[in-house]
Write an enzyme that holds these catalytic residues in place. Sequence first.
Site, PDB file in Angstrom:
ATOM      1  NE  ARG A 375      -7.000  -0.298  -1.461  1.00 33.27           N
ATOM      2  CZ  ARG A 375      -8.086  -0.594  -0.762  1.00 33.27           C
ATOM      3  NH1 ARG A 375      -8.088  -0.464   0.537  1.00 33.27           N
ATOM      4  NH2 ARG A 375      -9.188  -1.012  -1.365  1.00 33.27           N
ATOM      5  CB  SER A 378      -0.674   7.120  -4.116  1.00 37.92           C
ATOM      6  OG  SER A 378      -1.428   6.244  -3.290  1.00 37.92           O
ATOM      7  CB  VAL A 497       0.897   4.249   4.462  1.00 38.42           C
ATOM      8  CG1 VAL A 497       1.904   4.738   5.479  1.00 38.42           C
ATOM      9  CG2 VAL A 497       1.538   4.199   3.070  1.00 38.42           C
ATOM     10  CD  GLU A 498      -2.786   5.207   0.031  1.00 38.33           C
ATOM     11  OE1 GLU A 498      -2.945   4.347  -0.860  1.00 38.33           O
ATOM     12  OE2 GLU A 498      -2.668   6.411  -0.210  1.00 38.33           O
ATOM     13  N   GLY A 499      -3.522   0.901   4.422  1.00 33.79           N
ATOM     14  CA  GLY A 499      -3.884  -0.496   4.670  1.00 33.79           C
ATOM     15  C   GLY A 499      -2.630  -1.335   4.775  1.00 33.79           C
TER      16      GLY A 499
END
Length: 818
Positions: A375, A378, A497-499
């Site tokens: 996290r 990216s 995305v990703e949280g």
Amino acid sequence: MIALGQLLALIAVVWVSGYKRMRTGNALAMAAVALVVMGLIWEFTLIPWILLGAFAALYFLEDLRKDKITQPIFKIFKSLLPPMNSTEREALEAGDVWWDGELFKGNPDWKQMLSYPKPELSKEENDFVNHQVEELCKMVNDWKVVHEDKDLPPEAWEYMKKEGFLGMIIPKEYGGLGFSAFAHSTVVSKLATRSGSLSVSVMVPNSLGPAELLLHYGTEEQKNHYLPRLAKGEEIPCFALTGPEAGSDAGAIPDLGVVCKGEFEGKETLGIRLSWNKRYITLAPIATVLGLAFKLHDPEGLLGDEEDLGITCALIPTDHEGVEVGNRHYPMGQAFMNGPTHGKDVFIPIDWIIGGQEYAGKGWRMLVECLSAGRGISLPSSAAATGKLSYRLTGAYSVLRQQFKTSIGQFEGVEEALARVAGDTYQLESMRVMTAGAVDLSCKPSVVTAIAKYHMTELARNIVTDAMDIHGGRGVIMGDRNYLSSGYMSMPISITVEGANILTRNLMIFGQGAIRCHPFVFREMQAANNPDERAGLNEFDSLFFRHIGYGVSNFVRTLSLSFTAGRIAHKPTSGKTAYYYQQLTRMSSALAMVSDISMMLLGGELKRKERLSARLGDVLSYLYMSSTVLKFYEDNGRPLSDLPYVEWCLQKNLFLTQKAFMDFFDNLPVSWLGATLKRLVFPYGRAYKMPSDKLDHKIVQSMLTDCELRDRLTNNIFIGEENDPAGRIEHAFKKVLASAPLALKLRDAMKAGKLKAGRTKEDTIATALATGVFTQEEANMYAEAEAARLDAIQVDDYSKEYIATGKEGKPKAKSKAA
């Protein structure tokens, strides 16, 4: 009177001990020595010695303390602990505490931060960025990818596989590139300045997914089979976690696997019968191997006594019977491959669990540990790319675009937006470098990466909005020349995305940080959950009284730093930045004190007071963000040109820290406590202001000139040739800057009455040449610069057929200036 004096002296000793954070035994000894000395000088008094004796007895008589004091408190503490499901507990325990722990303690060790090695590319990594990444960028036309083909060109896919782009994180022994996290971040960032669809296609195989999970948890057989194939692009991976009923709440996954026996390759095999319905899965439409998260049940006890084993991860070839992939989502009009995957009663061997049978039920822990690192690489890399591209090209465009015969960058209203782009881009790059560097220190800093993901994507959203405002119509009209629109439209993807950012800010940063970063709370919770009651009590006793000392120290330090405006805090450096280290220490101490008081007062309720906890999370975030700026400045050799940027970022962050505290105090359920804390932290009222207009002006100047800082801050972005979207602006910018003395010469000649402006620029240049104001060489140079400037501010227009289909008709001539 003498007794009062000794009592005050005792308090002073305690105060100094608390500020210096001395060990309790040392502080008691120091207090005893002070009382002895005062007794010899004046006379013996009983009251101070009684107080000191009581504290000493409490400290040294452990059994009495545990039975009479600690045990009742221990029972109350256990009863007040908020309920926590297994998903929350595993998320809390995952990852590491890094620099965030220092910031949360209230007395950060700045020398420790400054001693972290500067993240740098190896020669191999640097060559890859300058050659293979540059070459891949040249293969991709983002307009064509997004609006015509809806996919990367085949030659780009082949080149990515051949050159190892899909296996950057895979070690060389498995055929991968074995790159550092910093190199991974730099590659993704540069690709994102060319095409978001391209960067996502490279980012996902190197982020949370099969390769990352295999490296950490896979069996040797799984590693040897999959990693070489993934490294060469022979396998395209995806990972399926999110579904219609489970996004941020992964514990709600309805996708089910049941342990059973079934037939595989003609033999009876112990395995799992799976059903799943997943969506938003990047690379799923073209994936050859599917990573899948599901809940595993063992009703027949084939694996042991436990029936509900929990979240499990498996690798499944997409050509396996029953696996459905291929359909695509269309996320914000972007062309990267994303889609659903489904399966109904699909039987897989038990050996397809990542890590094998012993990792059944351990999937959530595996995921959050990998996410703790990925996290921070990216999406922060993409956010930094948005900032760097916007910084370089918006500054250049502000020189090229003219209104009222003046470059728009000279207007104060535009300058205000440019300053935000400039300062926030410096912040973004600082965070990118330090956060990726943390991962390279073999650290998985879960709180730091959550801070980076949330704040960097939000900053990027603000930057691209300002950049679009400055470009006006040039940014709004989509086409092959537009370098902003694709990033602007896709920004909500990074936010989501990703949280999702709302979740990350309101639940994760402080919710996880307050427990993991606090020096005692997490261990106190572990002690309370210890099945051995006596062992738990012994551990809690040690922690609890150290926690009290820590709380007293935070109170003493906060008052001392508040009433001295932070001026007594240690300074690890000299010069203008020394003040900012002192102020960050002051705010760190305040955060430690306020957090302790809040957790003591609200307990588990603080978890549900999301807006309150989010504000304390903001304080921790701004402390970290400020740290990255100071580290970036030091690592680059403290260049004088950077100092206005450093001051701009620190002033903004301190102001926002102050605002977060003030909003927290104003909204505490107990109003008198909020008012008291406000006076303790800010005794003289508000201490910090946003950057001044003068400082805004200073940091904008490097955007409008071709200078070392501009090149360094936007290093490793793709510019391309003159006919590329970014290259066209850069080419015109440099020509206009080179011809600036000629523009001044022309203007002075007009003011002196030597010539009059023609109806067109061409007429004016011809007159200047005829009257001797310009030589032929100067006239040619000025004309070329003006032609490049006019070309750079044009927008695209297309035939109706092309707009309707993306395929038919030829683009028409370019329109006039935007």
